[in-house]
Design a protein around this motif. Structure first.
Motif, short mmCIF file in Angstrom:
data_model
loop_
_atom_site.label_atom_id
_atom_site.label_comp_id
_atom_site.label_asym_id
_atom_site.label_seq_id
_atom_site.Cartn_x
_atom_site.Cartn_y
_atom_site.Cartn_z
N LEU A 1 0.85 -1.20 0.00
CA LEU A 1 0.00 0.00 0.00
C LEU A 1 0.88 1.25 0.00
N ARG A 2 0.27 2.43 -0.18
CA ARG A 2 1.02 3.68 -0.07
C ARG A 2 1.40 3.90 1.39
N LYS A 3 2.64 4.30 1.63
CA LYS A 3 3.10 4.47 3.01
C LYS A 3 2.74 5.84 3.56
N LYS A 4 2.65 5.91 4.89
CA LYS A 4 2.53 7.19 5.56
C LYS A 4 3.88 7.92 5.50
N ASP A 5 3.84 9.24 5.54
CA ASP A 5 5.06 10.04 5.37
C ASP A 5 6.10 9.77 6.45
N TYR A 6 5.68 9.41 7.66
CA TYR A 6 6.65 9.27 8.74
C TYR A 6 7.46 7.98 8.66
N ILE A 7 7.05 7.04 7.82
CA ILE A 7 7.78 5.77 7.71
C ILE A 7 9.20 6.06 7.21
N PRO A 8 10.23 5.59 7.93
CA PRO A 8 11.61 5.88 7.52
C PRO A 8 11.89 5.41 6.10
N GLU A 9 12.52 6.26 5.31
CA GLU A 9 12.85 5.90 3.92
C GLU A 9 13.73 4.67 3.84
N ILE A 10 14.58 4.50 4.84
CA ILE A 10 15.49 3.36 4.82
C ILE A 10 14.72 2.04 4.86
N MET A 11 13.56 2.05 5.50
CA MET A 11 12.77 0.82 5.63
C MET A 11 12.15 0.40 4.30
N VAL A 12 11.84 1.38 3.45
CA VAL A 12 11.15 1.09 2.19
C VAL A 12 12.03 1.39 0.98
N SER A 13 13.33 1.43 1.21
CA SER A 13 14.31 1.64 0.13
C SER A 13 14.04 2.92 -0.65
N GLY A 14 13.59 3.94 0.05
CA GLY A 14 13.35 5.23 -0.58
C GLY A 14 12.08 5.30 -1.41
N GLY A 15 11.27 4.25 -1.39
CA GLY A 15 10.03 4.23 -2.16
C GLY A 15 8.87 4.88 -1.44
N ASN A 16 7.69 4.80 -2.03
CA ASN A 16 6.50 5.41 -1.43
C ASN A 16 5.44 4.39 -1.04
N THR A 17 5.86 3.11 -0.98
CA THR A 17 4.92 2.06 -0.59
C THR A 17 5.47 1.27 0.58
N ILE A 18 4.57 0.50 1.22
CA ILE A 18 4.97 -0.35 2.35
C ILE A 18 4.16 -1.64 2.31
N GLY A 19 4.82 -2.74 2.62
CA GLY A 19 4.14 -4.03 2.71
C GLY A 19 3.65 -4.28 4.12
N VAL A 20 2.43 -4.77 4.26
CA VAL A 20 1.85 -5.03 5.58
C VAL A 20 1.27 -6.45 5.62
N ARG A 21 1.34 -7.05 6.80
CA ARG A 21 0.81 -8.41 6.98
C ARG A 21 0.46 -8.64 8.44
N ILE A 22 -0.52 -9.48 8.68
CA ILE A 22 -0.84 -9.93 10.03
C ILE A 22 -0.56 -11.43 10.10
N PRO A 23 0.45 -11.84 10.88
CA PRO A 23 0.79 -13.27 10.93
C PRO A 23 -0.26 -14.09 11.67
N ASN A 24 -0.41 -15.32 11.28
CA ASN A 24 -1.38 -16.21 11.89
C ASN A 24 -0.70 -17.05 12.98
N LEU A 25 -0.24 -16.36 14.00
CA LEU A 25 0.42 -17.02 15.13
C LEU A 25 0.25 -16.13 16.36
N ASP A 26 -0.37 -16.65 17.38
CA ASP A 26 -0.66 -15.86 18.58
C ASP A 26 0.61 -15.30 19.22
N LEU A 27 1.67 -16.11 19.24
CA LEU A 27 2.93 -15.65 19.84
C LEU A 27 3.49 -14.45 19.08
N ALA A 28 3.45 -14.51 17.76
CA ALA A 28 3.94 -13.39 16.95
C ALA A 28 3.09 -12.14 17.20
N ILE A 29 1.78 -12.32 17.26
CA ILE A 29 0.88 -11.19 17.53
C ILE A 29 1.21 -10.56 18.88
N LYS A 30 1.48 -11.39 19.88
CA LYS A 30 1.82 -10.91 21.21
C LYS A 30 3.09 -10.05 21.16
#
Length: 215
Positions: A104-133
């Motif tokens: 999706l399109r990223k929010k402006d505050y997301i560090p550029e280093i995290m998205v390689s200077g791009g304007n998008t970001i990948g998001v996911r919700i893992p299916n594991l309770d421990l990871a969610i915690k």
């Protein structure tokens, strides 16, 4: 030296608080997800995100993704258009929590280093309770990539983690074997026609049943 947590079921409430404080302070963590083991850091700490790249010997041209603890966290990191929202809701209902990463399109505050200077970001919700915690301990969002040195196979179990990558982190959660052991599928919703960028645990056919034709 990293702090290893062998049996997560024995962790006491005060230890969870301490773990949360350490993640929020910027320490790196290796933790299990439903797909493969992840290497994560709090999204608001640019130095920690930089350390992920150094730990993996990873090119800064390869963006990280944001693992989320719940669907409502999407709007904290991404700008979602009306059109994308309709598709996202359908995909989320069908595949989240699970092995689907959505671009999706990223929010402006997301560090550029995290998205390689791009304007998008990948998001996911893992299916594991421990990871969610663990993600929730970080505030509901954790910048993450697979817990391996770049070029090596993604670890599907604790035993597959290399000593090289373990020596680079502060916190290490032993969650045994990942239940899927396969990377997530990545779909880009910012394109005119949604595009599969990486094939993984969820097939193109499964996705097309939910939102129609994709590239």
């Amino acid at each position: 030296m990293y702090k290893k947590i062998d049996n997560i079921m024995t962790v006491k409430d005060e230890e969870w608080v301490g773990l949360s404080q350490r993640i929020k302070s910027g320490e790196l963590i290796i933790y299990p997800t439903d797909t493969v083991y992840g290497l994560g850091a709090i999204i608001s700490n640019e130095e920690s995100i930089n350390n992920i790249y150094f730990a993996k010997s990873r090119s800064f041209n390869s963006p990280l993704i944001a693992l989320l603890s719940s669907v409502d966290k999407v709007d904290e990191v991404a700008e979602v258009s009306v059109e994308d929202r309709e598709l996202l809701n359908k995909l989320a209902k069908a595949f989240w929590p699970g092995a689907l990463t959505v671009i999706l399109r990223k929010k402006d505050y997301i560090p550029e280093i995290m998205v390689s200077g791009g304007n998008t970001i990948g998001v996911r919700i893992p299916n594991l309770d421990l990871a969610i915690k663990i993600i929730d301990l970080a505030g509901g969002v954790l910048a993450t990539t697979s817990a391996n040195i770049s070029g090596e196979p993604s670890p599907k179990s604790y035993e597959e983690l290399s000593e090289a990558i373990k020596s680079k982190v502060n916190l290490l959660i032993d969650g045994g074997k990942c239940k899927l052991g396969e990377v997530s599928t990545i779909i880009d919703l910012t394109k005119k026609v949604p595009k599969i960028l990486r094939k993984g645990a969820i097939t193109t056919e499964e996705i097309e049943k939910i939102i129609g034709k994709v590239e």
